[in-house]
Scaffold this active site. Structure first.
Site, PDB file in Angstrom:
ATOM      1  N   GLU A 163       0.793  -1.225   0.000  1.00 28.25           N
ATOM      2  CA  GLU A 163       0.000   0.000   0.000  1.00 28.25           C
ATOM      3  C   GLU A 163       0.830   1.283   0.000  1.00 28.25           C
ATOM      4  O   GLU A 163       0.776   2.079   0.950  1.00 28.25           O
ATOM      5  CB  GLU A 163      -0.969   0.011   1.189  1.00 28.25           C
ATOM      6  CG  GLU A 163      -1.939  -1.158   1.150  1.00 28.25           C
ATOM      7  CD  GLU A 163      -3.087  -1.027   2.152  1.00 28.25           C
ATOM      8  OE1 GLU A 163      -3.055  -0.121   2.999  1.00 28.25           O
ATOM      9  OE2 GLU A 163      -4.022  -1.848   2.069  1.00 28.25           O
ATOM     10  N   GLU A 347      -5.480  -8.633   0.476  1.00 26.96           N
ATOM     11  CA  GLU A 347      -6.159  -8.315   1.736  1.00 26.96           C
ATOM     12  C   GLU A 347      -7.621  -8.032   1.445  1.00 26.96           C
ATOM     13  O   GLU A 347      -7.940  -7.316   0.487  1.00 26.96           O
ATOM     14  CB  GLU A 347      -5.588  -7.049   2.412  1.00 26.96           C
ATOM     15  CG  GLU A 347      -4.235  -7.216   3.027  1.00 26.96           C
ATOM     16  CD  GLU A 347      -3.710  -5.923   3.671  1.00 26.96           C
ATOM     17  OE1 GLU A 347      -4.508  -5.054   4.075  1.00 26.96           O
ATOM     18  OE2 GLU A 347      -2.481  -5.796   3.748  1.00 26.96           O
TER      19      GLU A 347
END
Ligand code: FCB
Length: 460
Positions: A163, A347
């Site tokens: 991320e 995720e």
């Protein structure tokens, strides 16, 4: 219909969030260790000093995953365990820890997927400027090379960076994550160096490893709050900033056109040489999916001029709208824009206010069961639409240290009592176990069968 054969069903964690003992056995301090110990940064004054004590309990956690029938475990390596100062001297005991973890996984037929950087920059590098220092990208490449040399004989899947958009926005613009800067002008510098770091790592991998390497990006569909041209333009800018800023250079060799005008004189783009480094063949893209966002134009919000409109729909504990069809939308859009690149959902999960374990050892979490069922269904729809999706990892295996929210946001398939370190599988853990064992074939039956799942909220 089952999922494609070989589909990976797994759970994810990250080092600082679960391991605890961040300074044990010669490890160096990292930015999250320092940040969490500064007063006022983390809800309730929590730190990752103990977390889930995974550092000492990983054998049991691996056994638990095997008992649940999971096929894969995504975890991150703490850079400062391997290189206490981020570069230079290696710490043999850090290598030993990950050797033992990987071997424990392989002994139980769990496939390791390793993230090299899940936000815990060694303090030794932060003190040299961290991600604002162009050299950090090269040092990351050197660290990656060492990790590949030590572990790539046993680790078939690698994620360079987790991320990057969150590192940039929450770490350098909003200041709510380490290192806690609040300076929007730093964002383009950080973004450029994270991209270059990714490039150096992929380059190193091509010399050392013969498995698969990718990056994990958080993606969310951005919807305009209205049809007005201003709101639509705001949504385009937010999409460029949040979703495309890291994907397009890597996959298409270009930066989104909206970015330079958002920064004006502060814009620092990638040079042609850097772009060549960043754009390298990728084996997969990891997608972290939690929600969509709806935005309206608001010039006071830097740098996008787009304000997020809070959702009135069903939300998780952190306020994120539960929006399963956004996962299908995201995966299809990624596929169409990038010519069928292989994808893993690296995720997906939700924080809800879980009950404490009952005397009988049950933790009924029907909202999370429904959330996972609906998102796995959404993933299946993407496959039906032609997306080359190869795996689904739940965030998270365990309730853990959720960054600036401390221990207040449980995401686990497994409940953790942070006083006793007792693990209790939740209904969602049993549900996901069934999903994994049946390769996604009997989700409704699995959801209905998960204990405590009698009152499932309806689907999307
Ligand atoms: C993601 C992070 C992960 C966790 C979840 C809830 O943004 O990658 O570490 O915090 O959100």
């Amino acid at each position: 219909m089952p999922f494609p054969s070989g589909f990976l069903w797994g759970a994810a964690t990250s080092a600082y969030q679960v391991e605890g003992s961040p300074l044990a056995d010669g490890a160096g301090p990292n930015i999250w260790h320092r940040f969490a110990h500064e007063p006022g940064t983390i809800l309730g004054g929590a730190t990752g000093d103990v977390a889930c004590d995974h550092y000492h309990r990983f054998q049991d956690d691996v056994a638990l995953m095997a008992d649940l029938g999971l096929g894969a475990y995504r975890f991150s390596m703490a850079w400062a365990r391997l290189l206490p100062k981020g570069r230079g001297r290696m710490n043999a005991r850090g290598f030993d820890f990950y050797d033992r973890l990987i071997d424990a996984l392989l002994a139980r037929d769990l496939v390791p997927m390793v993230t090299l950087y899940h936000w815990d920059l060694p303090l030794g590098l932060e003190d040299k400027g961290g991600w604002l220092n162009d050299d950090t990208a090269r040092w990351f490449g050197d660290y990656a090379d060492l990790a590949f040399r030590a572990f790539s004989d046993r680790v078939p899947y690698w994620v360079t960076i987790n991320e990057p958009a969150v590192i940039m926005e929450k770490g350098y613009v909003l200041g709510v994550y380490a290192p806690g800067h609040r300076n929007v002008a730093e964002a383009p510098v950080v973004a450029r160096n994270l991209l270059r770091a990714h490039g150096y790592a992929v380059q190193a991998y091509r010399d050392r490893g013969d498995g698969a390497i990718g990056i994990a990006v958080n993606l969310q569909p951005v919807w305009p709050a209205s049809d007005s041209p201003d709101d639509r333009a705001a949504a385009e800018r937010a999409n460029a900033w949040r979703n495309l800023q890291f994907l397009d250079p890597i996959l298409l060799g270009q930066s989104p056109a909206e970015l330079p005008s958002m920064f004006g004189r502060d814009w620092r783009g990638l040079s042609p040489e850097d772009m060549a480094l960043v754009r390298q063949p990728m084996d997969f893209v990891g997608v972290n999916y939690y929600t969509r966002i709806v935005v309206r134009a608001d010039p006071s919000v830097a740098p996008t001029g787009a304000a997020i409109v809070p959702s009135a729909n069903h939300r998780t504990l952190v306020g994120w709208e539960v929006f399963p069809s956004g996962l299908t939308e995201t995966l299809v859009a990624l596929d169409r824009r990038n010519g069928g690149v292989p994808v893993y959902v690296t995720e997906c999960g939700a924080a809800f206010a879980d009950a404490s374990p009952s005397a009988g050892g049950e933790v009924p979490d029907p909202e999370r069961v429904a959330f996972l069922r609906d998102h796995i269904d959404a993933a299946r729809l993407a496959i039906d639409a032609g997306v080359d999706l190869r795996g689904f990892f739940v965030w998270s295996l365990l309730d853990n240290f959720e960054w600036n929210s401390g221990y207040a946001l449980p995401y686990g398939l497994v409940h953790v009592d942070f006083d006793t370190q007792q693990r209790t599988v939740k209904s969602s853990g049993r549900f996901f176990s069934q999903a994994a064992r049946s390769n996604g074939e009997r989700l409704d039956a699995a959801a209905a069968g998960a204990r405590g799942a009698t009152a499932l909220p309806s689907g999307h």
